[in-house]
Design a protein around this motif. Sequence first.
Motif, PDB file in Angstrom:
ATOM      1  N   ALA A 253       7.108   8.562  -1.969  1.00 27.04           N
ATOM      2  CA  ALA A 253       5.799   8.680  -1.976  1.00 27.04           C
ATOM      3  C   ALA A 253       5.221   8.564  -3.519  1.00 27.04           C
ATOM      4  CB  ALA A 253       5.128   9.437  -1.114  1.00 27.04           C
ATOM      5  N   GLU A 254       6.110   8.581  -4.315  1.00 32.43           N
ATOM      6  CA  GLU A 254       5.497   8.707  -5.711  1.00 32.43           C
ATOM      7  C   GLU A 254       5.203   7.367  -6.316  1.00 32.43           C
ATOM      8  OE1 GLU A 254       8.705  10.597  -7.946  1.00 32.43           O
ATOM      9  OE2 GLU A 254       8.010  12.909  -7.165  1.00 32.43           O
ATOM     10  N   VAL A 255       4.225   7.397  -7.240  1.00 33.97           N
ATOM     11  CA  VAL A 255       3.686   6.258  -7.502  1.00 33.97           C
ATOM     12  C   VAL A 255       3.763   6.257  -9.356  1.00 33.97           C
ATOM     13  CG1 VAL A 255       2.515   5.548  -5.661  1.00 33.97           C
ATOM     14  CG2 VAL A 255       1.377   6.845  -7.538  1.00 33.97           C
ATOM     15  N   ASP A 256       3.702   4.954  -9.894  1.00 38.33           N
ATOM     16  CA  ASP A 256       3.550   5.155 -11.446  1.00 38.33           C
ATOM     17  C   ASP A 256       2.159   5.152 -11.780  1.00 38.33           C
ATOM     18  OD1 ASP A 256       2.443   2.842 -11.101  1.00 38.33           O
ATOM     19  OD2 ASP A 256       4.236   1.584 -11.887  1.00 38.33           O
ATOM     20  N   GLU A 257       2.103   5.251 -13.244  1.00 42.10           N
ATOM     21  CA  GLU A 257       0.613   5.312 -13.918  1.00 42.10           C
ATOM     22  C   GLU A 257      -0.517   4.243 -13.022  1.00 42.10           C
ATOM     23  OE1 GLU A 257       3.204   3.061 -16.890  1.00 42.10           O
ATOM     24  OE2 GLU A 257       3.245   4.942 -15.440  1.00 42.10           O
ATOM     25  N   ASN A 258       0.080   3.008 -12.758  1.00 38.55           N
ATOM     26  CA  ASN A 258      -0.816   1.597 -12.319  1.00 38.55           C
ATOM     27  C   ASN A 258      -0.937   2.087 -10.770  1.00 38.55           C
ATOM     28  OD1 ASN A 258      -1.179   0.830 -14.748  1.00 38.55           O
ATOM     29  ND2 ASN A 258       0.889   0.193 -14.750  1.00 38.55           N
ATOM     30  N   GLY A 259      -0.373   2.929 -10.106  1.00 41.19           N
ATOM     31  CA  GLY A 259      -0.397   3.244  -8.563  1.00 41.19           C
ATOM     32  C   GLY A 259       0.835   2.439  -7.859  1.00 41.19           C
ATOM     33  N   ASN A 260       1.676   1.737  -8.690  1.00 36.64           N
ATOM     34  CA  ASN A 260       2.728   1.133  -7.930  1.00 36.64           C
ATOM     35  C   ASN A 260       3.911   1.970  -7.558  1.00 36.64           C
ATOM     36  OD1 ASN A 260       2.072  -1.641  -8.107  1.00 36.64           O
ATOM     37  ND2 ASN A 260       1.984  -1.369 -10.293  1.00 36.64           N
ATOM     38  N   PRO A 261       4.449   1.785  -6.300  1.00 33.42           N
ATOM     39  CA  PRO A 261       5.533   2.773  -5.707  1.00 33.42           C
ATOM     40  C   PRO A 261       6.863   2.770  -6.594  1.00 33.42           C
ATOM     41  CG  PRO A 261       5.444   0.823  -4.528  1.00 33.42           C
ATOM     42  CD  PRO A 261       4.115   0.831  -5.286  1.00 33.42           C
ATOM     43  N   LEU A 262       7.541   3.849  -6.981  1.00 31.00           N
ATOM     44  CA  LEU A 262       8.520   3.604  -7.761  1.00 31.00           C
ATOM     45  C   LEU A 262      10.055   3.639  -6.721  1.00 31.00           C
ATOM     46  CD1 LEU A 262       7.737   6.810  -9.838  1.00 31.00           C
ATOM     47  CD2 LEU A 262       7.685   4.378 -10.386  1.00 31.00           C
ATOM     48  N   ARG A 263       9.807   4.045  -5.579  1.00 24.94           N
ATOM     49  CA  ARG A 263      10.985   3.816  -4.466  1.00 24.94           C
ATOM     50  C   ARG A 263      10.522   3.291  -3.250  1.00 24.94           C
ATOM     51  NH1 ARG A 263      10.465   8.350  -7.116  1.00 24.94           N
ATOM     52  NH2 ARG A 263      12.061   8.959  -8.839  1.00 24.94           N
TER      53      ARG A 263
ATOM     54  N   LEU B  14       3.178  -6.273   2.758  1.00 29.09           N
ATOM     55  CA  LEU B  14       1.958  -5.134   2.848  1.00 29.09           C
ATOM     56  C   LEU B  14       1.780  -4.597   1.572  1.00 29.09           C
ATOM     57  CD1 LEU B  14       0.526  -3.345   4.933  1.00 29.09           C
ATOM     58  CD2 LEU B  14       2.416  -1.810   4.938  1.00 29.09           C
ATOM     59  N   LEU B  15       2.745  -4.315   0.807  1.00 36.26           N
ATOM     60  CA  LEU B  15       2.350  -3.983  -0.589  1.00 36.26           C
ATOM     61  C   LEU B  15       1.487  -5.069  -1.504  1.00 36.26           C
ATOM     62  CD1 LEU B  15       5.542  -2.716  -1.847  1.00 36.26           C
ATOM     63  CD2 LEU B  15       3.598  -1.347  -1.496  1.00 36.26           C
ATOM     64  N   ARG B  16       1.695  -6.384  -1.220  1.00 33.29           N
ATOM     65  CA  ARG B  16       0.978  -7.479  -1.872  1.00 33.29           C
ATOM     66  C   ARG B  16      -0.552  -7.475  -1.455  1.00 33.29           C
ATOM     67  NH1 ARG B  16       3.529 -13.460  -2.055  1.00 33.29           N
ATOM     68  NH2 ARG B  16       5.389 -12.150  -3.312  1.00 33.29           N
ATOM     69  N   SER B  17      -0.694  -7.295  -0.066  1.00 31.56           N
ATOM     70  CA  SER B  17      -1.958  -7.034   0.267  1.00 31.56           C
ATOM     71  C   SER B  17      -2.867  -6.162  -0.197  1.00 31.56           C
ATOM     72  CB  SER B  17      -1.942  -6.837   1.929  1.00 31.56           C
ATOM     73  OG  SER B  17      -1.417  -5.483   2.214  1.00 31.56           O
ATOM     74  N   ARG B  18      -2.198  -4.933  -0.841  1.00 35.06           N
ATOM     75  CA  ARG B  18      -2.888  -3.856  -1.421  1.00 35.06           C
ATOM     76  C   ARG B  18      -2.893  -3.996  -2.912  1.00 35.06           C
ATOM     77  NH1 ARG B  18      -1.655   1.664   1.676  1.00 35.06           N
ATOM     78  NH2 ARG B  18      -1.610   1.011   3.860  1.00 35.06           N
ATOM     79  N   GLY B  19      -2.189  -4.952  -3.491  1.00 35.17           N
ATOM     80  CA  GLY B  19      -2.260  -5.594  -4.922  1.00 35.17           C
ATOM     81  C   GLY B  19      -1.168  -4.652  -5.439  1.00 35.17           C
ATOM     82  N   LEU B  20      -0.154  -4.667  -4.947  1.00 34.80           N
ATOM     83  CA  LEU B  20       1.155  -3.385  -5.333  1.00 34.80           C
ATOM     84  C   LEU B  20       2.143  -4.087  -5.674  1.00 34.80           C
ATOM     85  CD1 LEU B  20       0.288  -0.281  -3.536  1.00 34.80           C
ATOM     86  CD2 LEU B  20      -0.428  -0.753  -5.673  1.00 34.80           C
ATOM     87  N   ARG B  21       3.052  -3.810  -6.312  1.00 31.20           N
ATOM     88  CA  ARG B  21       4.374  -4.511  -6.645  1.00 31.20           C
ATOM     89  C   ARG B  21       5.460  -3.692  -5.859  1.00 31.20           C
ATOM     90  NH1 ARG B  21       3.016  -4.119 -12.214  1.00 31.20           N
ATOM     91  NH2 ARG B  21       4.809  -2.639 -12.340  1.00 31.20           N
ATOM     92  N   MET B  22       6.470  -4.690  -5.449  1.00 33.65           N
ATOM     93  CA  MET B  22       7.656  -3.919  -4.770  1.00 33.65           C
ATOM     94  C   MET B  22       8.419  -3.189  -5.773  1.00 33.65           C
ATOM     95  SD  MET B  22       8.997  -4.420  -1.618  1.00 33.65           S
ATOM     96  CE  MET B  22      10.454  -4.307  -0.648  1.00 33.65           C
ATOM     97  N   PRO B  23       8.860  -2.033  -5.554  1.00 30.14           N
ATOM     98  CA  PRO B  23       9.807  -0.956  -6.360  1.00 30.14           C
ATOM     99  C   PRO B  23      11.029  -1.433  -6.714  1.00 30.14           C
ATOM    100  CG  PRO B  23       9.705   0.003  -4.158  1.00 30.14           C
ATOM    101  CD  PRO B  23       8.565  -1.200  -4.238  1.00 30.14           C
TER     102      PRO B  23
END
Length: 222
Positions: free
Chosen positions: A109-119, A194-203
């Motif tokens: 559930a952890e994310v980086d400084e930009n909100g992208n998931p780490l794992r 699902l991640l792309r729909s939220r503007g996030l990158r795949m870890p």
Amino acid sequence: VAPFIDLRSFYLEYKYYAAHHFYRPEIVASFPTFKRAFQDCEKRGIKKLKAKGTFNTCEICNNASLLLANKDRKLKHSQREVVQKFRQLHLTQQSQERQYLDGRKLLAAEVDENGNPLRALLFPDGMTQYTCRTPKFPRASKNDKYIESRIVAMEVFCGPIKTVFVYRMSSMVGGGANLMNELLRQGLFDLCTLLRSRGLRMPRALWLQFDNCGENKNKEMF
């Protein structure tokens, strides 16, 4: 799919889930609230899949309990102590493994400084007509009135995403490594969407959790 005898036992499972996912106490529903929500789901026509009987449990625990309860085999006191100690060690190991998995879920559930998931953590588990009344497909041949189906639920933890993907297929589809590899591919594709729909990158890190069965434990899967 809920292998529970009544709504009260289902509510206890909900409380266990809330505790292990660190829900704040003020957002955990009371039983009356949980009951109203469940009844509301029934009014909206949500279909429940009822279990045919008991779900498979741990064979080691069952065999140890049967051995201790077997009146035909008169175990000595020292022998009963060995069986009880072995069962306790096994239960301790199970508890440690659950805690390890819960820790992995928190890390996923952890994310980086930009909100992208780490794992990302994927945990697929299958249900067939042998354990519950899965939906049926229309007849595919003259000899079949209907075709049983198989359902695979994939628990997903990835940054802000905590959900379950559900995949349904005909029981005519052969099981084994080909099926599990395809389910993993589809699960990763759906997670990416699902991640792309939220503007996030795949870890870049992926953790997989499987049951200890031949379908998952083979050289093709490895």
